[in-house]
Design a protein around this motif. Structure first.
Motif, PDB file in Angstrom:
ATOM      1  N   VAL A  98       0.968  -1.252   0.011  1.00  0.00           N
ATOM      2  CA  VAL A  98      -0.227   0.268   0.145  1.00  0.00           C
ATOM      3  C   VAL A  98       0.867   1.208  -0.083  1.00  0.00           C
ATOM      4  N   ARG A  99       0.898   2.254  -1.126  1.00  0.00           N
ATOM      5  CA  ARG A  99       1.549   3.267  -1.097  1.00  0.00           C
ATOM      6  C   ARG A  99       0.814   4.736  -1.172  1.00  0.00           C
ATOM      7  N   GLY A 100       1.332   5.877  -0.407  1.00  0.00           N
ATOM      8  CA  GLY A 100       0.309   7.027  -0.600  1.00  0.00           C
ATOM      9  C   GLY A 100       1.194   7.817   0.251  1.00  0.00           C
ATOM     10  N   THR A 101       0.537   9.042   0.458  1.00  0.00           N
ATOM     11  CA  THR A 101       1.341  10.126   1.229  1.00  0.00           C
ATOM     12  C   THR A 101       1.407   9.835   2.902  1.00  0.00           C
ATOM     13  N   THR A 102       2.162  10.119   3.504  1.00  0.00           N
ATOM     14  CA  THR A 102       2.244   9.828   5.052  1.00  0.00           C
ATOM     15  C   THR A 102       0.835   9.902   5.647  1.00  0.00           C
ATOM     16  N   LEU A 103       0.190  11.065   5.459  1.00  0.00           N
ATOM     17  CA  LEU A 103      -0.981  11.346   6.264  1.00  0.00           C
ATOM     18  C   LEU A 103      -2.137  10.322   5.783  1.00  0.00           C
ATOM     19  N   ALA A 104      -2.199  10.043   4.473  1.00  0.00           N
ATOM     20  CA  ALA A 104      -3.146   9.195   3.968  1.00  0.00           C
ATOM     21  C   ALA A 104      -2.964   7.805   4.601  1.00  0.00           C
ATOM     22  N   LEU A 105      -1.855   7.306   4.769  1.00  0.00           N
ATOM     23  CA  LEU A 105      -1.390   5.796   5.285  1.00  0.00           C
ATOM     24  C   LEU A 105      -1.764   6.189   6.717  1.00  0.00           C
ATOM     25  N   THR A 106      -1.315   7.245   7.518  1.00  0.00           N
ATOM     26  CA  THR A 106      -1.877   7.233   9.040  1.00  0.00           C
ATOM     27  C   THR A 106      -3.428   7.349   9.144  1.00  0.00           C
ATOM     28  N   MET A 107      -4.165   8.126   8.494  1.00  0.00           N
ATOM     29  CA  MET A 107      -5.515   8.155   8.434  1.00  0.00           C
ATOM     30  C   MET A 107      -6.166   6.838   8.212  1.00  0.00           C
ATOM     31  N   ALA A 108      -5.750   6.046   7.331  1.00  0.00           N
ATOM     32  CA  ALA A 108      -6.110   4.757   7.104  1.00  0.00           C
ATOM     33  C   ALA A 108      -5.912   3.640   8.159  1.00  0.00           C
ATOM     34  N   MET A 109      -4.754   3.970   8.718  1.00  0.00           N
ATOM     35  CA  MET A 109      -4.386   3.063  10.114  1.00  0.00           C
ATOM     36  C   MET A 109      -5.318   3.337  11.060  1.00  0.00           C
ATOM     37  N   ALA A 110      -5.912   4.639  11.011  1.00  0.00           N
ATOM     38  CA  ALA A 110      -6.901   5.284  12.388  1.00  0.00           C
ATOM     39  C   ALA A 110      -8.219   4.816  11.948  1.00  0.00           C
ATOM     40  N   GLY A 111      -8.481   4.207  10.853  1.00  0.00           N
ATOM     41  CA  GLY A 111      -9.715   3.752  10.660  1.00  0.00           C
ATOM     42  C   GLY A 111     -10.629   4.667   9.590  1.00  0.00           C
TER      43      GLY A 111
END
Length: 210
Positions: A172-185
């Motif tokens: 899974v690749r993307g901006t750091t914010l998008a990855l963080t927010m996805a991990m946050a649900g």
């Protein structure tokens, strides 16, 4: 690294954005469950005002119903008007009070909730990538306020705008914010991601209570 100055800076940046909102925007939905923008701001004020002892007393008083606990503390900081809610939030900008846990968790609280507010309002401001990287690394390593490590389990996460990477498995690749927010649900941020495992990560978002 002392993360509290970063927390204070991100709170201050959010206060600048909030000062531009009209009443309709304050009452519009956020990305955080059923809460409005105003309620998320009040929740952030509450989180920065309740120390460990009071937090335990509040949770006990709610009989470990964390939804009820959050609603009670939110109500204390909501204020009678939007201006009151903003004034209360400005008051806690320099606060280092937190119920428990490492500062990285509370930096995550600020980064995630600012995105919960900005994304639906179309506000184009993102915390510096080095700030979000601290949160991404914490979320990938530990389940704390949200089961972020579980969300990322068995996946390879790679940021395209910074040094963050984590795990082994489908990509899974993307901006750091998008990855963080996805991990946050926050499933909506999966729209910003690419890779074979985006669907897997999106499915896990739906099982996380924001």
């Amino acid at each position: 690294m002392d993360l509290w100055p970063l927390i204070h800076a991100e709170r201050g940046a959010l206060a600048e954005d909030l000062a531009t909102l009209n009443d309709t925007q304050w009452d519009s939905p956020s990305l955080c469950g059923e809460w409005t923008i105003r309620e998320v701001v009040a929740h952030m004020s509450a989180a920065a005002s309740v120390g460990r002892l009071r937090w335990f007393r509040s949770v006990l008083g709610a009989r470990f119903d964390f939804g009820l606990h959050n609603q009670r503390r939110l109500a204390e900081h909501l204020g009678a008007t939007n201006a009151d809610t903003l004034a209360e939030f400005r008051r806690i900008i320099p606060s280092t009070t937190a119920p428990m846990g490492p500062a990285a968790a509370w930096l995550g609280e600020v980064v995630v909730h600012t995105a919960d507010i900005r994304r639906p309002l179309g506000i184009d401001r993102t915390p510096p990538v080095e700030v979000v990287t601290e949160v991404a690394r914490f979320y990938a390593s530990r389940d704390f306020a949200v089961p972020s490590r579980s969300a990322a389990k068995g996946l390879r996460l790679e940021a395209i705008d910074g040094p963050f990477s984590s795990g082994e498995g489908p990509l899974v690749r993307g901006t750091t914010l998008a990855l963080t927010m996805a991990m946050a649900g926050r499933a909506v941020f999966c729209d910003d991601l690419t890779g074979d495992a985006v669907t897997v990560l999106r499915g896990r978002c739906h099982h996380i209570n924001p």
